[in-house]
Each structure stands twice: as C-alpha cells, then as structure tokens.
Design an enzyme around this catalytic site. Structure first.
Site, PDB file in Angstrom:
ATOM      1  N   CYS A 193     -11.537 -30.082   6.243  1.00  0.00           N
ATOM      2  CA  CYS A 193     -10.489 -29.162   5.809  1.00  0.00           C
ATOM      3  C   CYS A 193      -9.275 -29.964   5.591  1.00  0.00           C
ATOM      4  O   CYS A 193      -8.946 -30.784   6.314  1.00  0.00           O
ATOM      5  CB  CYS A 193     -10.714 -27.873   6.794  1.00  0.00           C
ATOM      6  SG  CYS A 193      -8.890 -26.975   6.529  1.00  0.00           S
ATOM      7  N   CYS A 195      -5.854 -28.211   5.809  1.00  0.00           N
ATOM      8  CA  CYS A 195      -4.871 -27.594   5.972  1.00  0.00           C
ATOM      9  C   CYS A 195      -4.085 -28.525   7.188  1.00  0.00           C
ATOM     10  O   CYS A 195      -4.521 -29.259   7.653  1.00  0.00           O
ATOM     11  CB  CYS A 195      -5.386 -26.215   6.791  1.00  0.00           C
ATOM     12  SG  CYS A 195      -5.696 -26.231   8.282  1.00  0.00           S
ATOM     13  N   GLY A 213     -11.920   3.065   0.930  1.00  0.00           N
ATOM     14  CA  GLY A 213     -12.966   3.553   1.839  1.00  0.00           C
ATOM     15  C   GLY A 213     -14.188   2.543   2.158  1.00  0.00           C
ATOM     16  O   GLY A 213     -15.285   3.152   2.559  1.00  0.00           O
ATOM     17  N   ASP A 217      -3.378   8.019  -1.440  1.00  0.00           N
ATOM     18  CA  ASP A 217      -4.734   8.471  -1.647  1.00  0.00           C
ATOM     19  C   ASP A 217      -5.092   8.943  -0.013  1.00  0.00           C
ATOM     20  O   ASP A 217      -4.458   8.602   1.013  1.00  0.00           O
ATOM     21  CB  ASP A 217      -5.683   7.627  -1.991  1.00  0.00           C
ATOM     22  CG  ASP A 217      -5.671   6.461  -1.064  1.00  0.00           C
ATOM     23  OD1 ASP A 217      -4.828   5.952  -0.181  1.00  0.00           O
ATOM     24  OD2 ASP A 217      -6.929   5.673  -0.836  1.00  0.00           O
ATOM     25  N   GLN A 272     -12.053   6.629  -4.399  1.00  0.00           N
ATOM     26  CA  GLN A 272     -12.606   7.186  -3.215  1.00  0.00           C
ATOM     27  C   GLN A 272     -14.014   7.825  -3.236  1.00  0.00           C
ATOM     28  O   GLN A 272     -14.331   7.719  -4.782  1.00  0.00           O
ATOM     29  CB  GLN A 272     -11.746   8.152  -2.229  1.00  0.00           C
ATOM     30  CG  GLN A 272     -10.442   7.265  -1.859  1.00  0.00           C
ATOM     31  CD  GLN A 272     -10.557   6.408  -0.950  1.00  0.00           C
ATOM     32  OE1 GLN A 272     -11.773   6.153  -0.330  1.00  0.00           O
ATOM     33  NE2 GLN A 272      -9.633   5.652  -0.501  1.00  0.00           N
ATOM     34  N   HIS A 332      -4.891 -22.423   9.693  1.00  0.00           N
ATOM     35  CA  HIS A 332      -6.325 -22.787   9.200  1.00  0.00           C
ATOM     36  C   HIS A 332      -7.040 -21.653   8.828  1.00  0.00           C
ATOM     37  O   HIS A 332      -7.821 -21.744   7.688  1.00  0.00           O
ATOM     38  CB  HIS A 332      -7.080 -23.394  10.539  1.00  0.00           C
ATOM     39  CG  HIS A 332      -8.676 -23.519   9.990  1.00  0.00           C
ATOM     40  ND1 HIS A 332      -8.953 -24.612   9.319  1.00  0.00           N
ATOM     41  CD2 HIS A 332      -9.625 -22.837  10.049  1.00  0.00           C
ATOM     42  CE1 HIS A 332     -10.361 -24.493   9.061  1.00  0.00           C
ATOM     43  NE2 HIS A 332     -10.866 -23.477   9.578  1.00  0.00           N
ATOM     44  N   ASP A 342      -7.630  -8.169   0.634  1.00  0.00           N
ATOM     45  CA  ASP A 342      -6.888  -8.221   1.575  1.00  0.00           C
ATOM     46  C   ASP A 342      -7.642  -7.983   2.851  1.00  0.00           C
ATOM     47  O   ASP A 342      -8.507  -7.053   2.915  1.00  0.00           O
ATOM     48  CB  ASP A 342      -5.540  -7.482   1.536  1.00  0.00           C
ATOM     49  CG  ASP A 342      -5.772  -6.128   2.082  1.00  0.00           C
ATOM     50  OD1 ASP A 342      -6.679  -4.980   1.379  1.00  0.00           O
ATOM     51  OD2 ASP A 342      -5.482  -5.628   3.289  1.00  0.00           O
ATOM     52  N   ASP A 401       0.763  -1.185   0.017  1.00  0.00           N
ATOM     53  CA  ASP A 401       0.030  -0.043  -0.248  1.00  0.00           C
ATOM     54  C   ASP A 401       0.984   1.336   0.009  1.00  0.00           C
ATOM     55  O   ASP A 401       1.980   1.132   0.084  1.00  0.00           O
ATOM     56  CB  ASP A 401      -0.916  -0.023   1.133  1.00  0.00           C
ATOM     57  CG  ASP A 401      -0.398  -0.046   2.444  1.00  0.00           C
ATOM     58  OD1 ASP A 401       0.890   0.054   2.693  1.00  0.00           O
ATOM     59  OD2 ASP A 401      -1.025  -0.033   3.574  1.00  0.00           O
ATOM     60  N   SER A 402       0.228   2.345  -0.142  1.00  0.00           N
ATOM     61  CA  SER A 402       1.123   3.599  -0.111  1.00  0.00           C
ATOM     62  C   SER A 402       1.325   4.195   1.023  1.00  0.00           C
ATOM     63  O   SER A 402       2.120   5.178   1.281  1.00  0.00           O
ATOM     64  CB  SER A 402       0.278   4.687  -0.919  1.00  0.00           C
ATOM     65  OG  SER A 402      -0.717   5.264  -0.029  1.00  0.00           O
ATOM     66  N   GLY A 403       0.804   3.836   2.324  1.00  0.00           N
ATOM     67  CA  GLY A 403       1.145   4.437   3.485  1.00  0.00           C
ATOM     68  C   GLY A 403       0.106   5.315   3.895  1.00  0.00           C
ATOM     69  O   GLY A 403       0.169   5.706   4.964  1.00  0.00           O
ATOM     70  N   GLY A 404      -0.673   5.838   2.922  1.00  0.00           N
ATOM     71  CA  GLY A 404      -1.793   6.902   3.071  1.00  0.00           C
ATOM     72  C   GLY A 404      -2.575   6.517   4.355  1.00  0.00           C
ATOM     73  O   GLY A 404      -2.874   7.223   5.062  1.00  0.00           O
ATOM     74  N   CYS A 410      -5.501 -28.889  10.352  1.00  0.00           N
ATOM     75  CA  CYS A 410      -6.898 -29.631  10.600  1.00  0.00           C
ATOM     76  C   CYS A 410      -6.247 -31.302  10.288  1.00  0.00           C
ATOM     77  O   CYS A 410      -6.904 -32.006  10.812  1.00  0.00           O
ATOM     78  CB  CYS A 410      -7.739 -29.566   9.609  1.00  0.00           C
ATOM     79  SG  CYS A 410      -8.738 -27.870  10.285  1.00  0.00           S
TER      80      CYS A 410
END
Lengths: 371, 371
Positions: A298, A300, A210, A141, A183, A329, A260, A87-90, A303
C-alpha cells in the site's frame, strides 16, 4: 457513460460538476459534520478523494445553516474546494430524530441533540442544500426500514415520488445538480415504478436508496437489480450508504457508479484495517512486534511511514494519531479500490478483477453501518 | 553559547547532537507515548519543532522497551528523525506509580496501568534510555513535591546527587548526551550545592528540576535564580515541565535555554488557544460566526486554512480535526515564540521584546500541568 464493460453491466463515466470532473466508479468519503473524521482536506486530496459528502440534517443542527451561510457555504466553511454531495436530511430525520407529524409538505421532528422542534420537507431540504452550496443535492425521500410490508412500502413510495417532484420544482443554485432517489423496499414492481417515474422527471443522477438497512445480503444486490435497469443509461447511479469492498464491486458489476459509506472510517477508529485480503484487527497481540506496514504494497501515508507495531501501540495508548493513521489507510484502500475498478473497466478485465478480488477477500463480521 | 544578551542573562546557543544542531532558546514538544498528541512527525517539522521529548516511564509500560528495541529505537518506532530527549522516568515513578521501596539503587514501584512490580534506578534508567536511543538522556532523580520541608529536601538531594553520579558512570550509546538535574526545592543553599556538585561531574547539560510542582509563581523564578548562576556558562540549561509563554521568557532572561511542557497541547484539547495577547476559549459563543483565524497574523496551517467559527464547530461536535487544529496552532505559537526570543537575543532587543510581550499578555487561570 464513457465505457461499458463487455462482461458485466459495469460502466466507467465522467460526471461534470462546476468544481471538477468526477471519474466513476467513485467512492465518496463521508464528512457528516463538515469534516471527514480525522482528516484535513489536503490529506483527502492526497489519498485521491474526488468528492466528499456532507449531511444536511447534522449541519442544520450543528453549527446551523445560518453559520454556514455567513461563512459563504460549506466549501468555504470546511476548506474542501472539490465537489461536495449533500443528502437531503430525510434519512436522519426518520432514523435519528423523534418524529412528530408527517404530511405531504414534510416532517415535523425533534432534534436528537437538544429536542428543538424542526421541520424538513422537499422545500426546506432544497433550501438547506442551496445554503450549503453543494455540487450535488439529493431529493428529500423516505427510506423505509427493513423488513417493510408491501402496504407501507407502497404508501412510503407515493410520498417519496411526490417529494421528488416537489424538489425538482424548487429553484436551486445554478451549479447544483439534483439526484432523485429510487425507493420501494424489496418489491420489484415498486422499484421499477420508482425508477421509471423518477427517470421521467429527468434528474441529473439517480440514487438507489433503502439498500443496507438491515436486510440479508442477497436482497441487497436484488434491490439494485430491480432498480438499475430502469434508470437512464447516460446518468450516474449512486447506492447510498454501501458497503464492503466486495459489495461495491458486485454493485459496480450491476451498473452502479457512486458509493458512500462510513464503514472504512468508523471501524478504523476501533482498529479494523481494510486490505485486499479482507479486514483484520490491528490491536491483536500478533501485531505487537510486527514492523511491516498496515498493508503490504500500500502506498498511503500510514503505510509508507509507520509500522503495524507502532499503529497498534498508538491505539492501545488511546492516541489520536492512531485513529488518523487507520482512517487514512482505510479511506485510501476504498478510494483506490474503486479507481482500480475503473481502470479495469476502461482497459478491460473488470470481471476478472472483481471475481479474483471477491474470491480472495475474507469476509468478517463488521456491521455495515450508515450515518 | 553563541550570544549573550546585554541587558539580561539570556543567551542564544547551539546544541550539537548527532541528529542535528538545536538552536536555543528552544521549546520541545512533549511526545509522552511515542507521539506528540494529534501530530505527525512531518507536521512537527512544518511548524518548526527541532527536538521532541519521550517519557521513559510511559514507554517502559507501553509498548514496552523490548518492542522499541526490536523496532530499532524510538526514532525508528515513531518516525521522528530529529533529536529526541528522554526523561529518566523518575518524575513519573514518584508522581504516578505506587511506590514500594526506595534505596540507593533506585525505586521499586507498581505500574499505574496494570499493577506490575517494576524497578527503576540510575542503572535501569540509563539502560532504558540507551534502548530508546535518545539523543539527550536525563539522569535519574527525585523531584520533591511542594511544599517540602528542609530535612526532606536535604535527604532527597543526597539521593539525587548519588544517582546522578551513578548515571554518569553507566555506559551509554556513543551519540547520547547526558544532562544532570538540579534539585533542592526552594532552599538556595541546596540548589547551589546541587548545581556545583553536578557541574563538577561534567554533564553535557543541566536541567533545573522541581519547578512548577505547585509552588507559588514567585518561587518558580526564585528556584531558577538559585540554580542557573552556579551552572557552567558553556552548557545548556533546561527547565523541565514549564510553562506559560511569559514564564518561559522570564526564565530565558534568567539564563535558561530549553523548555518542555504539555500545557499547549493539553489545553488545546479543551479549546484553549494561545496567542501573543494571552489565551482564550474558542468554544465560547462569541466565536460562533467569527470567520477570522485562531490568531490574527499567525502563519500556522490551522490559521492559514480555517476559521474560528469552523474550529469552534469541530470542538463542539467532538471532531478530532478540531483537536488537531488547536494543538497545531498552540505548538506553533510556543515554538515560534522561542524562535523569536532567540532572534531578539541575537539581533538585540530581547529585553524590550520580553517586557512588551509580558505586558500585553493576559494571564488566565489554566493550570500549568506536567506529564
């Protein structure tokens, strides 16, 4: 885009980066401080992660960009050789730091760790992401809070669009893609304007920012619906910091490709387990002598190898292995849910899959938090 | 014993258990609460661990023996399918719990977690270890503190020998070996008497207890020298809760075969790294831009994949992966040091190896702590 779903706006795509192709829809585990909490790169590969995130603001503050530059970039530093999105840090500057001054050039702020005065704007954010060497960089942004009056949203969007244009002009590493960020808060005309203006700047992909900043649930989908239709069909769309499993499926149905969220890892450390039927608290007494896996069926590592009774014991005993297993998991659940969504888009039946999943998923009250 | 060193009392041996042969000398990672802190069973295998410990007292309190019984024993519960050694709980009862009453039958005490009144004696300790299903059980003993006057040491030893005899009489799982524990504090005649009486009871192995309980360093070796020569040559000898790398090599030279210690894992979590040249603090500023491995030439996962600069960053950022990597390295260092000791005993040259190692090892001031 590879395939468009017949019944919804869902798409299956392939995003080409110099470190490999990302098949979308995709969930991207968050590696805020140059590590996805509890996990090694090899374990992330094993559970199917295709790309991870890094947070520019956090990495600037600790260990500092100079250390990562000398290491040869973020991939060399943390040992993850797949694609990384930064990300940009904004977002963190506006949410974590103490602000000093905002101008067209950027933001002067104080580090939330040691109070040092720092400056971040489109120029600095792009330079930082160049140093990190990420495969996908984000434009700088402002992410307005909720609620946000129209006047503020308007002024904020002006700045975001100005900053997007400036980011676009910066030189960056040859392999690095750059995404713009839509935005405009809850205002349809602002969202549409942002999407159109950013599209005209021709980014490699577009985030819808946003979203999930405290607004009621129905507004979340609304903000996506106001933005996605005005973005170019051939480019990936990314909703930042979202969400629960049903929220992701609903947004996929509205044309979103990338997500994310810290939710699966953060609540894992409190013992909240994600399953196809909803979440549950593994520390509850009812699991004391439950020798089944965290989630039936599952595949994983947690599990396959361990029981609910054991994981519950580890968490009550404050053992790190407990945090590792719940994190493993939950990430597996998220990554695989979106892989299954992709499969149903490609093979047909996504809409049915989504409806059934959402119908069977018991919502609980976890907060949907972002870094 | 397979091979006796020519220059010292060191031996290389093979201890047969139903879950595999343990090659000695051996370092046994400590899994107090049914997990070696930070590590999975697969990772312990990868770094060469042959056997791990479990602590009866801690497991009795949490998750409770009934849970482990229902799980099918400690191996099934925690997923480690190699040999497990359990202590008797005696050490923790005397050091952690609030004592109520001591008799020939055992000790009434209060849980340090919830204050519940519990009872542990030879009968209960053997029953508990039968439930855990460990491959090596330890006799219930009293480990006297240091300093300890002769009269107390004498009375305490009477109790320990009485308890050893009672443990010997208890029925136990067919596969389970039982070790007696030599006590007697710093008194040579008491140590000799303990070793002889326990030998006459014909245990499967013998621990030398009460070492590293706060006494000066020269007394530590002394207590081993007072005990080991009076133990049968053909049975393994185990010094409990010890120690630093040079201490282990010195005790191997005095005829000891087995060690356990929380030191490498506990100090790992503060960022203390063990190397062949001594320990260092990875959080120090000098490692900020050090892109070498934690220890030059080390083949552990942490050293193969990550740099000092990265591990240092993770620890300062309070990231769990940092604790995993320092723990992994330190356990690898301990396990492999004893593997190398064994190789030099078998191939010849142990005494030279020991002298060189000790000469090059920079002692620092970590406390040698036990669980």
């Amino acid at each position: 885009m590879e395939v468009h779903d017949a019944a919804t706006a869902a798409r299956a795509g392939r995003l080409h980066t110099s470190r490999g192709v990302i098949e979308t829809p995709v969930f991207m585990p968050v590696g805020t401080q140059a590590t996805v909490k509890c996990m090694t790169p090899a374990e992330l590969r094993e559970l199917g992660a295709q790309i991870i995130l890094g947070n520019t603001y956090h990495l600037m503050l600790r260990p500092g960009l100079e250390v990562i530059r000398k290491a040869g970039g973020l991939h060399k530093f943390n040992g993850w050789d797949g694609p990384i999105l930064t990300d940009s840090g904004g977002y963190q500057v506006f949410s974590l730091a103490k602000l000093r001054k905002i101008s067209a050039d950027g933001v002067e702020f104080q580090s939330h760790i040691d109070g040092a005065t720092l400056f971040l704007g489109p120029r600095e954010a792009m330079a930082a992401q160049a140093t990190l060497g990420s495969d996908i960089a984000m434009a700088f942004d402002e992410c307005p809070p909720w609620p946000c009056d129209r006047e503020y949203a308007c002024r904020s969007l002006e700045l975001t669009l100005e900053w997007a244009a400036r980011c676009r002009e910066q030189s960056r590493p040859g392999h690095q893609l750059l995404f713009g960020i839509v935005q405009g808060s809850v205002y349809a005309d602002l969202r549409e304007r942002a999407a159109r203006e950013l599209s005209a700047m021709d980014f490699d992909g577009y985030a819808i920012g946003g979203v999930s900043v405290g607004e009621p649930r129905h507004l979340m989908s609304g903000q996506v619906e106001m933005s996605a239709p005005h973005l170019p069909v051939g480019k990936p769309r990314y909703v930042m910091g979202v969400g629960t499993p049903p929220q992701m499926l609903e947004m996929i149905a509205r044309g979103v490709d990338m997500f994310d969220c810290v939710l699966p890892t953060r609540v894992a450390r409190n013992g909240t387990i994600f399953t196809a039927r909803g979440t549950y608290a593994i520390k509850n007494a009812q699991y004391r002598e439950d020798f089944g896996p965290l989630e039936e069926g599952c595949e994983c590592y947690a599990c396959r190898q361990f029981t609910r009774a054991y994981v519950r014991h580890l968490l009550w005993a404050n053992e790190i292995l407990g945090l590792r297993l719940t994190t493993w998991h939950n990430l597996h659940m998220y990554v695989n849910l979106l892989r299954r969504a992709r499969q149903t888009i490609v093979a047909g039946g996504f809409d049915e899959f989504r409806r059934e999943f959402v119908a069977h998923y018991q919502e609980r009250t976890e907060k949907n938090e972002t870094v």
